[in-house]
Each structure stands twice: as structure tokens, then as C-alpha cells.
Motif scaffolding. Structure first.
Motif, PDB file in Angstrom:
ATOM      1  N   VAL A  19      55.373  32.481  37.042  1.00  0.00           N
ATOM      2  CA  VAL A  19      54.227  31.766  37.616  1.00  0.00           C
ATOM      3  C   VAL A  19      54.033  32.198  39.070  1.00  0.00           C
ATOM      4  O   VAL A  19      52.906  32.424  39.519  1.00  0.00           O
ATOM      5  CB  VAL A  19      54.429  30.237  37.507  1.00  0.00           C
ATOM      6  CG1 VAL A  19      53.409  29.482  38.335  1.00  0.00           C
ATOM      7  CG2 VAL A  19      54.364  29.809  36.055  1.00  0.00           C
ATOM      8  N   ALA A  20      55.119  32.337  39.801  1.00  0.00           N
ATOM      9  CA  ALA A  20      55.035  32.772  41.195  1.00  0.00           C
ATOM     10  C   ALA A  20      54.449  34.181  41.298  1.00  0.00           C
ATOM     11  O   ALA A  20      53.609  34.452  42.166  1.00  0.00           O
ATOM     12  CB  ALA A  20      56.414  32.727  41.847  1.00  0.00           C
ATOM     13  N   ALA A  21      54.874  35.077  40.424  1.00  0.00           N
ATOM     14  CA  ALA A  21      54.333  36.438  40.435  1.00  0.00           C
ATOM     15  C   ALA A  21      52.845  36.436  40.103  1.00  0.00           C
ATOM     16  O   ALA A  21      52.059  37.164  40.723  1.00  0.00           O
ATOM     17  CB  ALA A  21      55.103  37.307  39.442  1.00  0.00           C
ATOM     18  N   ALA A  22      52.444  35.613  39.153  1.00  0.00           N
ATOM     19  CA  ALA A  22      51.026  35.528  38.796  1.00  0.00           C
ATOM     20  C   ALA A  22      50.205  34.985  39.957  1.00  0.00           C
ATOM     21  O   ALA A  22      49.092  35.465  40.223  1.00  0.00           O
ATOM     22  CB  ALA A  22      50.853  34.646  37.562  1.00  0.00           C
ATOM     23  N   MET A  23      50.746  34.004  40.664  1.00  0.00           N
ATOM     24  CA  MET A  23      50.024  33.459  41.817  1.00  0.00           C
ATOM     25  C   MET A  23      49.906  34.494  42.931  1.00  0.00           C
ATOM     26  O   MET A  23      48.864  34.600  43.579  1.00  0.00           O
ATOM     27  CB  MET A  23      50.726  32.208  42.338  1.00  0.00           C
ATOM     28  CG  MET A  23      50.608  31.025  41.412  1.00  0.00           C
ATOM     29  SD  MET A  23      51.420  29.558  42.028  1.00  0.00           S
ATOM     30  CE  MET A  23      50.202  29.012  43.211  1.00  0.00           C
ATOM     31  N   PHE A  24      50.956  35.255  43.156  1.00  0.00           N
ATOM     32  CA  PHE A  24      50.915  36.288  44.184  1.00  0.00           C
ATOM     33  C   PHE A  24      49.883  37.359  43.838  1.00  0.00           C
ATOM     34  O   PHE A  24      49.097  37.785  44.686  1.00  0.00           O
ATOM     35  CB  PHE A  24      52.295  36.925  44.358  1.00  0.00           C
ATOM     36  CG  PHE A  24      52.307  38.015  45.385  1.00  0.00           C
ATOM     37  CD1 PHE A  24      52.308  37.701  46.737  1.00  0.00           C
ATOM     38  CD2 PHE A  24      52.297  39.338  45.012  1.00  0.00           C
ATOM     39  CE1 PHE A  24      52.312  38.697  47.686  1.00  0.00           C
ATOM     40  CE2 PHE A  24      52.290  40.343  45.960  1.00  0.00           C
ATOM     41  CZ  PHE A  24      52.308  40.020  47.304  1.00  0.00           C
ATOM     42  N   VAL A  29      46.724  40.267  45.532  1.00  0.00           N
ATOM     43  CA  VAL A  29      46.249  41.578  45.085  1.00  0.00           C
ATOM     44  C   VAL A  29      44.806  41.484  44.569  1.00  0.00           C
ATOM     45  O   VAL A  29      44.006  42.387  44.806  1.00  0.00           O
ATOM     46  CB  VAL A  29      47.192  42.157  44.001  1.00  0.00           C
ATOM     47  CG1 VAL A  29      46.689  43.481  43.488  1.00  0.00           C
ATOM     48  CG2 VAL A  29      48.598  42.308  44.555  1.00  0.00           C
ATOM     49  N   GLY A  30      44.480  40.382  43.899  1.00  0.00           N
ATOM     50  CA  GLY A  30      43.152  40.217  43.319  1.00  0.00           C
ATOM     51  C   GLY A  30      42.010  40.381  44.307  1.00  0.00           C
ATOM     52  O   GLY A  30      41.072  41.146  44.061  1.00  0.00           O
ATOM     53  N   PRO A  31      42.049  39.683  45.441  1.00  0.00           N
ATOM     54  CA  PRO A  31      40.960  39.852  46.405  1.00  0.00           C
ATOM     55  C   PRO A  31      40.840  41.273  46.964  1.00  0.00           C
ATOM     56  O   PRO A  31      39.738  41.749  47.224  1.00  0.00           O
ATOM     57  CB  PRO A  31      41.322  38.867  47.521  1.00  0.00           C
ATOM     58  CG  PRO A  31      42.155  37.838  46.863  1.00  0.00           C
ATOM     59  CD  PRO A  31      42.918  38.576  45.812  1.00  0.00           C
TER      60      PRO A  31
END
Length: 75
Positions: A19-24, A29-31
Motif C-alpha cells: 500500500v505504501a509503494a502504491a501511494m508513493f 511518480v504519477g504527477p
């Protein structure tokens, strides 16, 4: 019984770490990827930076919780 408990703790820590990796990735990275492709994101400037920082800090906090959970492992 401690073997079963250890496995449950490790599975929970793995879940929290994922979950932490997905949030990071979502917030950090997404923006950057969206910006490079010209996809509209949050209204530029400080608000976009603040949202990104919140996502990264939240992910870091959850990863830290996973590390704390692993301290409960029994020999």
C-alpha cells in the motif's frame, strides 16, 4: 503457535508495504508522468507540490508502520 503468528505479521507487513509503494507511485511518480505527457493535473504551483508531498509522506508513514509491525516477530 508463534510460527503462525509470525507468518500473519509478515503478511500484514507485506500488505502495508505494498500500500505504501502504491501511494508513493500514485502521488510521487504519477504527477511527474502526467506532466511529461501534458495531462492536466492539479492546478499548478504549490497546491500540486503539497498534494504530492502529502501522498509521499502518507506512504512513508505506512511503510514505517510495516517496519514497526515486523518488530513483533517472535524467535
Amino acid at each position: 503457535m508463534s510460527l503462525i503468528q509470525n507468518e500473519r505479521i509478515k503478511l500484514t507487513a507485506t500488505l502495508l508495504n505494498n500500500v505504501a509503494a502504491a501511494m508513493f507511485i500514485t502521488g510521487g511518480v504519477g504527477p511527474i508522468v502526467a506532466l511529461s505527457y501534458g495531462v492536466p493535473g492539479p492546478t499548478g504551483g504549490w497546491s500540486a507540490l503539497g498534494i504530492t508531498a502529502i501522498w509521499i509522506l502518507s506512504g512513508s508513514a505506512i511503510a514505517y508502520m510495516a517496519r514497526l509491525l515486523l518488530k513483533r516477530l517472535k524467535p
